[in-house]
Design a protein around this motif. Sequence first.
Motif, PDB file in Angstrom:
ATOM      1  N   ILE A 183       2.867   0.063  12.415  1.00  0.00           N
ATOM      2  CA  ILE A 183       2.666  -1.387  12.532  1.00  0.00           C
ATOM      3  C   ILE A 183       3.374  -1.928  13.771  1.00  0.00           C
ATOM      4  O   ILE A 183       2.816  -2.738  14.515  1.00  0.00           O
ATOM      5  N   THR A 208      -0.358  -7.923  12.798  1.00  0.00           N
ATOM      6  CA  THR A 208       0.096  -9.023  11.947  1.00  0.00           C
ATOM      7  C   THR A 208      -0.973  -9.229  10.883  1.00  0.00           C
ATOM      8  O   THR A 208      -2.175  -9.104  11.151  1.00  0.00           O
ATOM      9  N   PHE A 209      -0.532  -9.517   9.677  1.00  0.00           N
ATOM     10  CA  PHE A 209      -1.456  -9.644   8.552  1.00  0.00           C
ATOM     11  C   PHE A 209      -1.753 -11.114   8.266  1.00  0.00           C
ATOM     12  O   PHE A 209      -0.858 -11.946   8.272  1.00  0.00           O
ATOM     13  N   GLU A 227      -2.192 -10.892   2.045  1.00  0.00           N
ATOM     14  CA  GLU A 227      -1.684  -9.713   1.346  1.00  0.00           C
ATOM     15  C   GLU A 227      -2.769  -8.656   1.153  1.00  0.00           C
ATOM     16  O   GLU A 227      -2.488  -7.458   1.150  1.00  0.00           O
ATOM     17  N   GLU A 265      -5.120  -7.789   3.277  1.00  0.00           N
ATOM     18  CA  GLU A 265      -5.183  -6.972   4.491  1.00  0.00           C
ATOM     19  C   GLU A 265      -4.051  -5.958   4.525  1.00  0.00           C
ATOM     20  O   GLU A 265      -4.250  -4.802   4.897  1.00  0.00           O
ATOM     21  N   GLN A 266      -2.870  -6.397   4.122  1.00  0.00           N
ATOM     22  CA  GLN A 266      -1.716  -5.508   4.104  1.00  0.00           C
ATOM     23  C   GLN A 266      -1.921  -4.369   3.104  1.00  0.00           C
ATOM     24  O   GLN A 266      -1.659  -3.217   3.405  1.00  0.00           O
ATOM     25  N   ASN A 267      -2.428  -4.693   1.919  1.00  0.00           N
ATOM     26  CA  ASN A 267      -2.689  -3.663   0.901  1.00  0.00           C
ATOM     27  C   ASN A 267      -3.763  -2.677   1.370  1.00  0.00           C
ATOM     28  O   ASN A 267      -3.661  -1.480   1.114  1.00  0.00           O
ATOM     29  N   GLN A 274      -2.221  -0.321   3.832  1.00  0.00           N
ATOM     30  CA  GLN A 274      -1.360   0.633   3.129  1.00  0.00           C
ATOM     31  C   GLN A 274      -2.190   1.742   2.484  1.00  0.00           C
ATOM     32  O   GLN A 274      -1.844   2.918   2.584  1.00  0.00           O
TER      33      GLN A 274
END
Length: 190
Positions: A88, A94-95, A98, A100-102, A105
């Motif tokens: 990252i 940058t997200f 949440e 997008e972040q998941n 991951q």
Amino acid sequence: MTTGINFIILRKGIMSRIKNHEHVHIKEKHPRLDSGKHKVAKYIFLVWIVLFPLTWSSAQEVLDRIVAVVGNDIILESEFKFELNQYISQVGITFKNEEEQNRLQRDFLGQMINNKLLLLAAQKDTTIQVISKEVDAAVAEQIKKVKAQFSEDVFQAQLQAEGLTENELKKKYREQIRNQMMIDRMVSAK
């Protein structure tokens, strides 16, 4: 009338048997053992013996968790988070939310699993050779690139925040780079 009451003495939280590491047997009833105080004490002791393991196990702290098993290798949560955060910061993601972040991951973990599978295949292939000098040069280059992004103070502060020394970072990079070189050589050979 004889009884076979076994006594175990607790000393500093460790159970130890008395009298040459054997149980002590009392052959006769003792009037103090039948008193109400001792019955209550025995009851409290038994309750403590039953509940102690429960309280002790709940007080244990989880140091790390396994997020994936690939062959005989595991991927630890700390390893996953370290590599994800490294990715990252290198890419500058940058997200927006949440979700997008998941998604990143999940995708990143899938990629780590695929890399482990490729590495297992590369390690089995005896024709693939990685020379230490090549790895050392690549590690030095990677450290140079990372340091170029920060001032020396910021770099050291970031290492400290991640609980690493520069040598530990080099060791992590060394393993990653060596593994990636093996994978790249296996893929290019086929």
